[in-house]
Scaffold this motif. Structure first.
Motif, short mmCIF file in Angstrom:
data_model
loop_
_atom_site.label_atom_id
_atom_site.label_comp_id
_atom_site.label_asym_id
_atom_site.label_seq_id
_atom_site.Cartn_x
_atom_site.Cartn_y
_atom_site.Cartn_z
N ASP A 681 0.82 -1.22 0.00
CA ASP A 681 0.00 0.00 0.00
C ASP A 681 0.85 1.26 0.00
O ASP A 681 0.53 2.26 -0.67
N ASN A 682 1.94 1.21 0.66
CA ASN A 682 2.84 2.37 0.69
C ASN A 682 3.46 2.61 -0.68
O ASN A 682 3.56 3.76 -1.14
N LEU A 683 3.89 1.56 -1.38
CA LEU A 683 4.49 1.72 -2.70
C LEU A 683 3.47 2.22 -3.71
O LEU A 683 3.77 3.07 -4.56
N LEU A 684 2.24 1.72 -3.66
CA LEU A 684 1.20 2.19 -4.57
C LEU A 684 0.87 3.67 -4.33
O LEU A 684 0.65 4.43 -5.28
N ARG A 685 0.90 4.07 -3.09
CA ARG A 685 0.60 5.47 -2.78
C ARG A 685 1.69 6.40 -3.32
O ARG A 685 1.42 7.48 -3.84
N ARG A 686 2.92 5.99 -3.23
CA ARG A 686 4.02 6.82 -3.74
C ARG A 686 3.98 6.91 -5.27
O ARG A 686 4.24 7.96 -5.86
N LYS A 688 1.41 6.68 -7.22
CA LYS A 688 0.29 7.55 -7.59
C LYS A 688 0.67 9.02 -7.46
O LYS A 688 0.31 9.85 -8.29
N LEU A 689 1.43 9.35 -6.44
CA LEU A 689 1.86 10.73 -6.26
C LEU A 689 2.82 11.17 -7.36
O LEU A 689 2.78 12.31 -7.83
N ARG A 690 3.68 10.26 -7.85
CA ARG A 690 4.61 10.62 -8.92
C ARG A 690 3.87 10.92 -10.21
O ARG A 690 4.22 11.84 -10.94
N ARG A 691 2.84 10.10 -10.53
CA ARG A 691 2.09 10.33 -11.75
C ARG A 691 1.37 11.68 -11.71
O ARG A 691 1.31 12.39 -12.71
N LYS A 692 0.89 12.04 -10.58
CA LYS A 692 0.22 13.34 -10.47
C LYS A 692 1.18 14.50 -10.69
O LYS A 692 0.84 15.52 -11.29
#
Length: 695
Positions: A681-686, A688-692
Motif C-alpha cells: 500500500d505504501n508503494l502504490l501510494r508513492r 500515484k503521487l509521482r504520476r500526479k
C-alpha cells in the motif's frame, strides 16, 4: 667621596640637621643661619614668579617650620611671612607649594607660635582656592583647632571674633567659600562646640542666600537632616516602664485565672491592655530634634521672610518642599500666626501632586490651638473634597483621613460637626484601610470631644469624660490641682503602707506568672479579697461628688510633696477612670487634649492594607504551600503494613518504556503478511503521487 661622607654633610642633609638642632640648637646655630639665608634668597626669587614651583624653597619651608621653636627670636617674623604669601598669592600658587605653606602654618599653630585668629581667618579665605584636597585639609584642621581651644573652657573672645568673620564669609562672592564656611559652623554646632544662639542666628541668614547649595545646607541644618536622633533614656524610668503593670491589669489577670474565661471578660482584659500601652507611650516627653529652631531670636520675622522668599522663588520643587517644611515647623513649635501660608498650601493638596503626603504633613505641622479655626477648617474641607471622596482610590481616602486626624489633634476646633459626621460614616466602608482611618478619627473625638459626634457614635461613656473641659478659641483653663490626686490618703503614712502592700502583691503576682498554669487557691483567694477591698475603696471614691474630689485633691497637694510612688498611684487612678464605666446620671464635661509633639510622616502614610508581594516572596509562599499540601495529602493506610503492594501501585514506579500504550506494543507484534500488505500500500501510494506530479 663615599656615600657615608656625603650623608654627613650637614648643609646638604636637612633631615639630619633638623634632628641635631632639636637635640642641641645652640651648637648648630651657624648651620641654621646658613639655611635661613638660603631660604630668604629663594623667597626673593619666588616673589618674582609666585606660580612657579621651587623645590629647594619647598624643602626649606618645611625644615624651618620643624625647628621654629628652637630659634624664636630669629624666626619671629617667619609665621607672618608665610601668612602674607598665602594672603597675597594664595589663589595662583602651585598646589604642592601652597599645601606645603599651609602645613607649615599648621605646624607653627600647633606649637603656639602664631595666634589662632590670624591663622583661622586666613584658612577661611583659602576656601576660595580651586583645590578640593586643600579645602578638605583646611576644613578638618579648623574643626579640630577650635575644638582643642574650647576643650577646657570656652574661649569667648576667639569664638565671637570667628563667628563675626564667618558671618561675612557667608556673604562672600565665592560660592564654594560660603558653603564651606557654613559647613564648618554646622559641624561645630553638632559637635556641641558652638551651640549658642549666636551661631544659630548666623546660620539662619544663610536660608536667604541666592546660592542653592548654601540655601539647602542651611535648611537641612534646621530640619535636622543627617543628624543622629538617638535618645538615651534614664535606666530607672525605663525599668519602671517595664515593671509597672497597673493594678487593674493585675487584678484582671488574677480574676481571669480564678473565674470562668468568658468572652466578655476577655474583651475587658484586652481593652485594659490597650489602655496601658497607650498610657506608657504617652508618658514619654515630646521628642524634638529641632533644638536649633528654639534658639532663633525672632522666629516670626524669620518665618515671614522665608515665606516671602518661597512665594517668589524659582528653585526646584524639592527646595520649595524644604522651605514649606521649615515654615510649618516654625509655626508649630513657636505657635506663630502666618495666615497666608494655609491658602498657599491648599493649592498643592491634590491626590496627584508630587510628594503629597509630605504636603499633608506640613499642614498638620502648621496647625496649633492658636490658629484661627476658620483657616484650618478651610484646609480640612480642601482635604475632604480632594481626597476623601468615592471618586479617588482608597489609599488617597485613607491618607486624607489620617491627615485630618493629625490636624484635629493639634487644632480640634477646626473640625465642624457636619463634616465630622460625614467622615465618620466611612467606618462602614468596603475597604479595610478606609475603615481603619475613619475609626481612628472616631476614637480620637470620643476621647477629646464626644459631643461633636452623634449619640450612637460616642461609644460607652467612661468616668474620665466627666473631667473633660472644652476650651473655646483663645481660652486657657489652668487647674490648681492634679486630677486623680483624690486617690491618695490625707495621711502620708497610709499611702506608704498601701504602696508597700501593693509592691508585695505585685511581687507575688510575678511569681505566680512564672509558675505557668499552677494556681495557689489560698493565695489567690487572698488576692481576690484584697482586690475586692481596693474595689470597694474605688467605689467610695466614686461616691464623692466632683466638688469634694477637687477639694480633697487640693488639700493633699497643699500639705506635702508627692513622691514617685504617689504619682504612679495617681496615674493608675486616671487609667481606671478611662477603663471604668461612667456612673449614670452625672453630667460630663469635655477636654481639649494638648498635642505638643510634631506629627510624623508615618502617621499619615500608615495604611492598613496588604501590600503586593514581589516574585521572590510569591515563589517562597508557593513552595511553602506545596510542602504543606504534600504533608496534608490523603494517604490510604494499610491494615497490614507488611502486605505486598498492588499492581496499580507498582505501575507508578515502573519505567515509562515499560508502560507504552497497547497500540505501540501491537506494532512490534505484526505478522509477516501484515507487513507485506502495508509495504504494498505504501508503494502504490508513492507511485500515484509521482504520476500526479508529471501530469
Amino acid at each position: 667621596m663615599s656615600q657615608k661622607s656625603r650623608n654627613n654633610k650637614l648643609p646638604d642633609n636637612l633631615p639630619q640637621l633638623q634632628n641635631l638642632i632639636k637635640r642641641d640648637g645652640a651648637s648648630y646655630r651657624e648651620e641654621f643661619l646658613q639655611q635661613y639665608r638660603h631660604y630668604q634668597s629663594h623667597l626673593e626669587v619666588f616673589r618674582l614668579k609666585p606660580s612657579k614651583f621651587i623645590r629647594t624653597l619647598n624643602e626649606l619651608v618645611t625644615f624651618i617650620a620643624q625647628i621654629a621653636q628652637c630659634y624664636r627670636e630669629e624666626l619671629a617674623t617667619y609665621p607672618q611671612e608665610l601668612c602674607d604669601i598665602l594672603q597675597t598669592h594664595g589663589t595662583v600658587l602651585d598646589p604642592t607649594m601652597r599645601m606645603t605653606l599651609v602645613k607649615a602654618l599648621i605646624l607653627l599653630r600647633n606649637k603656639n607660635l602664631i595666634p589662632a585668629t590670624s591663622v583661622l581667618e586666613l584658612f577661611f579665605k583659602l576656601f576660595r582656592c580651586q583645590d578640593k584636597l586643600l579645602r578638605k585639609t583646611l576644613f578638618n584642621y579648623i574643626i579640630s583647632d577650635i575644638k582643642n581651644v574650647n576643650a577646657k573652657h570656652k574661649d569667648a573672645k576667639l569664638n565671637s571674633t570667628l563667628q563675626n568673620f564667618m558671618y561675612t564669609m557667608l556673604r562672600d562672592n565665592n560660592h564654594t567659600a560660603a558653603k564651606m564656611s557654613l559647613d564648618v559652623m554646622i559641624d561645630l554646632y553638632r559637635r556641641n562646640i558652638w551651640n549658642d544662639a549666636k551661631v544659630v542666628n548666623v546660620i539662619s541668614t544663610a536660608c536667604f542666600s541666592k546660592v542653592t547649595k548654601v540655601l539647602v545646607a542651611a535648611m537641612k541644618f534646621f530640619l535636622g537632616h543627617n543628624e543622629e536622633s538617638d535618645e538615651e533614656e534614664d535606666d530607672y524610668d525605663s525599668d519602671n516602664e517595664q515593671k509597672e503593670p497597673t493594678k487593674q491589669i493585675k487584678k484582671a489577670k488574677v480574676n481571669l485565672k480564678i473565674g470562668k474565661k468568658t468572652r466578655k471578660r476577655m474583651r475587658k482584659m484586652d481593652k485594659e491592655l490597650k489602655m496601658v500601652k497607650k498610657v506608657r507611650h504617652g508618658k514619654k516627653a515630646p521628642n524634638f530634634n529641632f533644638s536649633a529652631l528654639h534658639l532663633l531670636h525672632d522666629p516670626q520675622e524669620f518665618c515671614e521672610k522665608l515665606f516671602q522668599k518661597l512665594q517668589t522663588s524659582n528653585e526646584r520643587f524639592e527646595v520649595k518642599l524644604m522651605m514649606m517644611d521649615l515654615i510649618s515647623r516654625l509655626i508649630g513649635i513657636h505657635q506663630l500666626i502666618l495666615c497666608n501660608f494655609y491658602p498657599f498650601l491648599q493649592k498643592f493638596l491634590q491626590p496627584r501632586q508630587k510628594e503629597v503626603t509630605k504636603l499633608l504633613l506640613f499642614a498638620a505641622q502648621a496647625s496649633h490651638a492658636l490658629v484661627p479655626p476658620d483657616l484650618m477648617e478651610d484646609v480640612l474641607k480642601t482635604i475632604a473634597n480632594n481626597f476623601i471622596t468615592e471618586r479617588n482610590v482608597t489609599d488617597a481616602m485613607a491618607v486624607g483621613l489620617n491627615a485630618t486626624r493629625e490636624i484635629c489633634a493639634r487644632c480640634p476646633l477646626a473640625m465642624g460637626d457636619d463634616l465630622l459626621q460625614d467622615l465618620v460614616q466611612y467606618k462602614s466602608h468596603r475597604v479595610k484601610s478606609v475603615i481603619t482611618a475613619a475609626r481612628s478619627l472616631l476614637h480620637f473625638f470620643r476621647e477629646t470631644d464626644p459631643d461633636k459626634l452623634r449619640r450612637k457614635d460616642r461609644g460607652k461613656p467612661t468616668e474620665a469624660q466627666r473631667e473633660l473641659i472644652t476650651n473655646q478659641y483663645g481660652e486657657v483653663n489652668a487647674l490648681n490641682y492634679i486630677p486623680g490626686a483624690e486617690a491618695l490618703s490625707l495621711s502620708k503614712d497610709d499611702d506608704e503602707n498601701g504602696n508597700e502592700e501593693s509592691d508585695e502583691w505585685e511581687e507575688c503576682e510575678d511569681e505566680d506568672d512564672s509558675e505557668g498554669e499552677w494556681i495557689d487557691v489560698h493565695h489567690d483567694a487572698e488576692l481576690k479579697a484584697s482586690g475586692s477591698e481596693s474595689e470597694s475603696g474605688d467605689e467610695n471614691e466614686e461616691e464623692l461628688d466632683e466638688a469634694e474630689r477637687i477639694k480633697k485633691a487640693q488639700e493633699i497637694l497643699s500639705t506635702r510633696i508627692l513622691t514617685q510612688a504617689e504619682f504612679r498611684r495617681i496615674q493608675k487612678r486616671q487609667l481606671a477612670k478611662q477603663l471604668h464605666d461612667r456612673p449614670r446620671g452625672k453630667k460630663r464635661k469635655l477636654d481639649q487634649v494638648s498635642r505638643g509633639e510634631l506629627p510624623h510622616l508615618s502617621n499619615i502614610e500608615s495604611i492598613d492594607k496588604k501590600h503586593k508581594s514581589d516574585k521572590e516572596s510569591k515563589m517562597a509562599a508557593h513552595k511553602a504551600e506545596k510542602e504543606s499540601r504534600e504533608k496534608q495529602s490523603y494517604h490510604r493506610e494499610r491494615s497490614d503494613p507488611f502486605a505486598s503492594t498492588t499492581n496499580k501501585e507498582k505501575r507508578k514506579n515502573k519505567n515509562f518504556l515499560m508502560l507504552r500504550p497497547k497500540a505501540t506494543q501491537r506494532r512490534n507484534k505484526r505478522s509477516f503478511r501484515e507487513k507485506q500488505v502495508l509495504l504494498r500500500d505504501n508503494l502504490l501510494r508513492r507511485a500515484k503521487l509521482r504520476r500526479k506530479k508529471k501530469i
